[in-house]
Structures are given as C-alpha cells and as structure tokens.
Design an enzyme around this catalytic site. Structure first.
Site, PDB file in Angstrom:
ATOM      1  N   ASP A 104       0.860  -1.177   0.000  1.00 31.24           N
ATOM      2  CA  ASP A 104       0.000   0.000   0.000  1.00 31.24           C
ATOM      3  C   ASP A 104       0.902   1.233   0.000  1.00 31.24           C
ATOM      4  OD1 ASP A 104      -2.044   1.784   0.179  1.00 31.24           O
ATOM      5  OD2 ASP A 104      -2.895   0.992   2.045  1.00 31.24           O
ATOM      6  N   GLY A 105       1.201   1.719  -1.199  1.00 30.57           N
ATOM      7  CA  GLY A 105       2.106   2.857  -1.325  1.00 30.57           C
ATOM      8  C   GLY A 105       1.454   4.090  -1.899  1.00 30.57           C
ATOM      9  N   LYS A 106       0.303   3.892  -2.583  1.00 31.49           N
ATOM     10  CA  LYS A 106      -0.444   4.990  -3.221  1.00 31.49           C
ATOM     11  C   LYS A 106       0.471   5.891  -4.037  1.00 31.49           C
ATOM     12  CE  LYS A 106      -4.166   4.859   0.183  1.00 31.49           C
ATOM     13  NZ  LYS A 106      -3.615   3.835   1.080  1.00 31.49           N
ATOM     14  N   ARG A 107       1.329   5.283  -4.832  1.00 32.24           N
ATOM     15  CA  ARG A 107       2.281   6.040  -5.641  1.00 32.24           C
ATOM     16  C   ARG A 107       1.557   6.806  -6.741  1.00 32.24           C
ATOM     17  NH1 ARG A 107       5.092   5.570  -1.380  1.00 32.24           N
ATOM     18  NH2 ARG A 107       6.892   4.210  -1.388  1.00 32.24           N
TER      19      ARG A 107
END
Length: 315
Positions: A104-107
């Site tokens: 879960d990095g929401k890049r």
C-alpha cells in the site's frame, strides 16, 4: 495475471480478507519491544526489529487461513532505513509462506518517475547487467488522478512481470466526496469516471477468471457506491478498506462481490494487529493467536453474507 493468484488463494482459504500490516511501535507487545531495546537501545533499529518480530509472528499464525497481507509503506518509512528493511523482509517472508502481498504505497507520478516506482515495487532494477527485484510485491496501490500518463508505466511492469495494481477510485475517508463525488460535464461522478478508466486500463491485462490486473480501491464506508461500482466494473477487482475500525460492516462490503463470492478483498489492519488488546484476559504473549482468532471472526462475518466462494465456470 497476478489477480488470478490472489483469487486462487481466496478460494483455497475461503477467505476474502487481507490483513493490513501497518504497525506502529505502540501496537507491538512490550515484551518484544523491551528485548530489542535492551540490545539496540532506544533507536529506530530497535523499533524496526521489534516490528519485524511482530509481523513474522502474525504471518506464521495466519498464512494458512488468510490469502494476503497489505503492508502500508508509510508505517515502515517512518522508521527510516531500518524500517524499509523490515518492509522488505515482511514482503519476502509472506511470499515464502504462500501469501499474496499488496504494498500500500499509493504512488502517483508520471513518466520516468512512475517507471521508477513501478520498478521498485513490482519489477526488477538493473545493476551492472543483473536484474534484481527490490521489493517484489505482487501488487501496488496507486493514485490514478494524474491520468493515463501515471498508469501506463505500471501497466508495462504488470504485463512483463505478472503483477497487479489497485487504483484509488472511491476511498473510505470521510472527506473523499469533496472531490470524488463531484459531477463532471459527462454527467458521471469523478469516482465513476476513474472506475471506467480502470476498466479501460485493464483491457490489456485480462486474467483467466474474468478480472484484469488493474483493480480499484473502493471503500467499505460507502456501500451504495460499492454496489454501483460492482455493477459498472465487471472486470475490475476491488480492494475494500474501511471495514471495522472505520465503520464499514460485512453487510455493506458484500455489495462489492460477484455471484461467485469473488471480485473483492476486504482489509482489516488494527482490528487484527491489536486484537490481543481488545480480548479480555489475553496475555500479550498470545498476540499472534489473538490475531488468528480475529482473522477467523472477520472471515466468518464476511462470508455469512456471500455465496460460497468458487472459481467461475465457463457457462
């Protein structure tokens, strides 16, 4: 595609849930923290080592009953380089145990920078002619609100290395509607338009069970929109945050599933990690077993609203 593996894990465990391993040091039992502080002092290294002990014990207890984990990168980055090492070890260990791993990095970026993000989390980095996996997650959460320029580099990595992405569509936070619910000139909401884009982007990454390698994040806290998106996006697999601590319930999240009990995976983070704190008379040494009990409870809660989970037929 990558989500075929996730779907097979879900069917095998009969469990459409994912455990978010988003640990703060305060979630870790004192006996683990004290041991690491005694050795390394009150340092970031001690904290990261304690979190690794915590994660490993939970994975050991749940890998046979839960299809996936979802470590949130920020909770590791806050402990610096030692935290990043723990993130890497957590991903690697969960995969060794047969679990699907969603970072879960929401890049969110474009061009060469997004290619670098994709390479770091999903692909292989070239070092003097050698190809080396940096983190090697199975999937990555991304922010698609920069448009196709920010997604295309990810699709290339997904195609080449059999990976997946989950694009933010309708998020679970209270203020998500300030932007995502706005109506565009097309007559559709922003989130519905983003959902349509997920279907389009996933067209080149179709899997054998009807879902593409481009998934969508759709929050449990908005069951009506979850139901709307399930009907509108038949080839898009959902990651559903917001169950439990944020107020989402099993009846609501069930609206994100298809007739085979597939199409979505529901996240719980604090509910599992801190289960030992909520159980009456639970010794902190039994934190991992408490986590296992919570995973089972969550599973039974969710599947009570679903048909039996089965692989789709060709009918």
């Amino acid at each position: 595609m990558a989500f075929d593996r996730l779907i097979e894990n879900i069917v095998k465990t009969q469990n459409p849930s994912v455990v978010g391993l988003d640990p703060k040091l305060e979630y870790v039992p004192d006996f683990i923290v004290d041991k690491r502080v005694e050795k390394y002092g009150k340092t970031l290294k001690a904290a990261a080592k304690a979190i690794w002990d915590f994660n490993k014990a939970i994975i050991d207890e749940i890998h046979d009953i839960c299809p996936a984990i979802k470590p949130q990168a920020a909770y590791y980055e806050m402990y610096g380089i030692e935290g990043i090492k723990t993130l890497y070890k957590t991903i690697s260990y969960a995969k060794e145990k047969g679990m699907f791993v969603i970072t879960d990095g929401k890049r969110n970026d474009i061009g060469a920078t997004m290619t670098a993000y994709a390479t770091a989390h999903l692909g292989y980095t070239e070092v003097c002619g050698e190809q080396i996996a940096a983190f090697d997650s199975d999937a990555l959460t991304v922010n698609g609100y920069l448009g196709t320029d920010g997604i295309s580099p990810l699709l290339e990595q997904c195609r080449e290395y059999d990976k997946g992405i989950f694009v933010l569509v309708k998020t679970s936070n209270k203020s998500s509607g300030e932007l995502q619910d706005l109506e565009l000139t097309s007559g559709k909401s922003v989130y519905a338009t983003m959902g349509d884009m997920c279907e389009k982007w996933g067209g080149e990454l179709q899997g054998k069970y009807g879902y593409s390698g481009v998934g969508a994040v759709v929050g449990a806290t908005y069951p009506e929109q979850l139901e709307e998106m399930r009907a509108a996006l038949p080839h898009t697999f959902f990651l559903v945050p917001g169950y439990g601590a944020q107020g989402g319930g099993a009846a609501g999240v069930s609206k994100g599933f298809d007739k085979n009990g597939l199409g979505a995976i529901v996240n719980s983070s604090r509910g599992v990690m801190c289960a030992y704190k909520k159980e009456e008379s639970c010794d902190e040494h039994d934190f991992a077993k408490a986590a296992r009990r919570e995973v089972i409870r969550m599973k039974e809660d969710i599947i009570s609203y679903l048909p039996r989970i089965v692989l789709p037929t060709n009918e």
